[in-house]
Design an enzyme around this catalytic site. Structure first.
Site, PDB file in Angstrom:
ATOM      1  CB  SER A  66       4.320  -0.572   5.407  1.00 38.29           C
ATOM      2  OG  SER A  66       4.620   0.732   5.897  1.00 38.29           O
ATOM      3  CB  SER A  67      10.230  -0.241   5.383  1.00 37.71           C
ATOM      4  OG  SER A  67      11.366   0.236   4.711  1.00 37.71           O
TER       5      SER A  67
END
Length: 315
Positions: free
Chosen positions: A74-75
């Protein structure tokens, strides 16, 4: 030293800074302001754009052709790195920690849209994956440049050291505190250095979103002390930092009910969208500190919005 650093143009600065009047009234606490680094302008924005302006200038100076970086699936950092690489005509390879999502959404969807090659691995396999990519790129005759997770480098910290000066230039009022989420600690490190370079009574307060206190101190000091050494400043110590670890919940990227409540509160009071991983937890911390009387009603407090909007669509 700072004036000699190369920087490329990727974002739109200065970012807006404005008062959250409805929230301040609702909480009956200090006057709350927000610095909108969610509006840096590159692929839905975020704080990593500032860091990448310095980091990718260094990459270009080293003749890099492939950018490799690391982050959670999810960076935000991965998404912004992919966007910056696209703008600069560089290949981008993302080593993402966690299982490959069954459904493409949030940042992971945008990574692919931006043309990055994504490799989902277990945490223990990150170093091996990065080494393999570097070797494969070398065999293709390509020069690799590796950016640590979150842009956790002295250059990343220097970007937010400069951001602190931007805040001072924008704000006629003094702030009792500048509050930010602490992930890798790079943004906090830069704000700490900025305050040290512009000494006043402002406290830089960090709300950890994952790491315990010892981890936060260690990671922040890694980059802070390196910059201080280059500037020939007195070295900072852990006791110089103001870090709160009470708002992590069950762990990094794990959302809990209070975070969801606060995201709704900001949306409905101010039309400001926080994210569930970083700014949501940081705002939970700020509001809790206000309700506990940590700040006086006559004080001004600045909240740094570091971005992360795409992950709202994964809630």
């Amino acid at each position: 030293m700072l004036s000699e650093l190369e920087r490329i143009h990727l974002g739109e600065f200065p970012t807006p800074l404005h008062e959250l009047k409805n929230l301040s009234s609702y909480l009956k606490g200090p006057r709350i302001y927000i610095k909108r680094d969610d509006l840096t302008g590159l692929a839905l924005g975020g704080n990593k754009v500032r860091k990448l302006e310095y980091i990718l200038a260094d990459a270009l100076a080293q003749k890099a052709e492939v950018i490799i970086t690391i982050g959670a699936v999810s960076s935000n950092h991965a998404r912004q790195t992919a966007a910056a690489a696209a703008v600069l005509g560089l290949e981008c390879q993302l080593v993402l920690i966690g299982p490959e999502p069954e459904q493409m959404q949030g940042n992971y969807l945008l990574d692919h849209l931006l043309g990055a090659d994504c490799y989902c691995v277990r945490n223990r396999d990150v170093e091996t994956a990065v080494a393999r990519l570097i070797e494969e790129n070398h065999r293709r005759g390509k020069v690799s440049y590796v950016i640590p997770a979150g842009g956790h480098t002295p250059l990343g910290a220097i970007a937010y050291m400069q951001a602190y000066s931007e805040i001072k230039a924008q704000s006629p009022q003094d702030f009792a505190a500048v509050v930010t989420a602490v992930g890798t600690g790079t943004t906090y490190a830069g704000l700490h250095l900025g305050q040290k370079n512009n000494p006043d009574d402002t406290r830089v307060i960090g709300i950890s979103v994952g790491g315990d206190l010892a981890w936060c101190h260690r990671e922040i000091l890694k980059v802070v002390n390196e910059v201080e050494e280059q500037l020939e400043w007195t070295a900072s110590r852990p006791e110089d930092f103001n870090i709160f670890t009470d708002y992590i919940g069950e762990g990094y990227t794990i959302v809990y009910p209070r975070v969801q409540e606060v995201i709704k509160l900001l949306a409905r009071k101010e039309g400001v969208l926080l994210d569930p991983v970083y700014t949501g937890k940081a705002m939970v911390g700020l509001i809790d500190l206000i309700t506990k009387g940590f700040f006086r009603p006559d004080q001004n407090v600045l909240f740094l919005h570091t971005g992360g909007t795409p992950e709202l669509f994964s809630l």
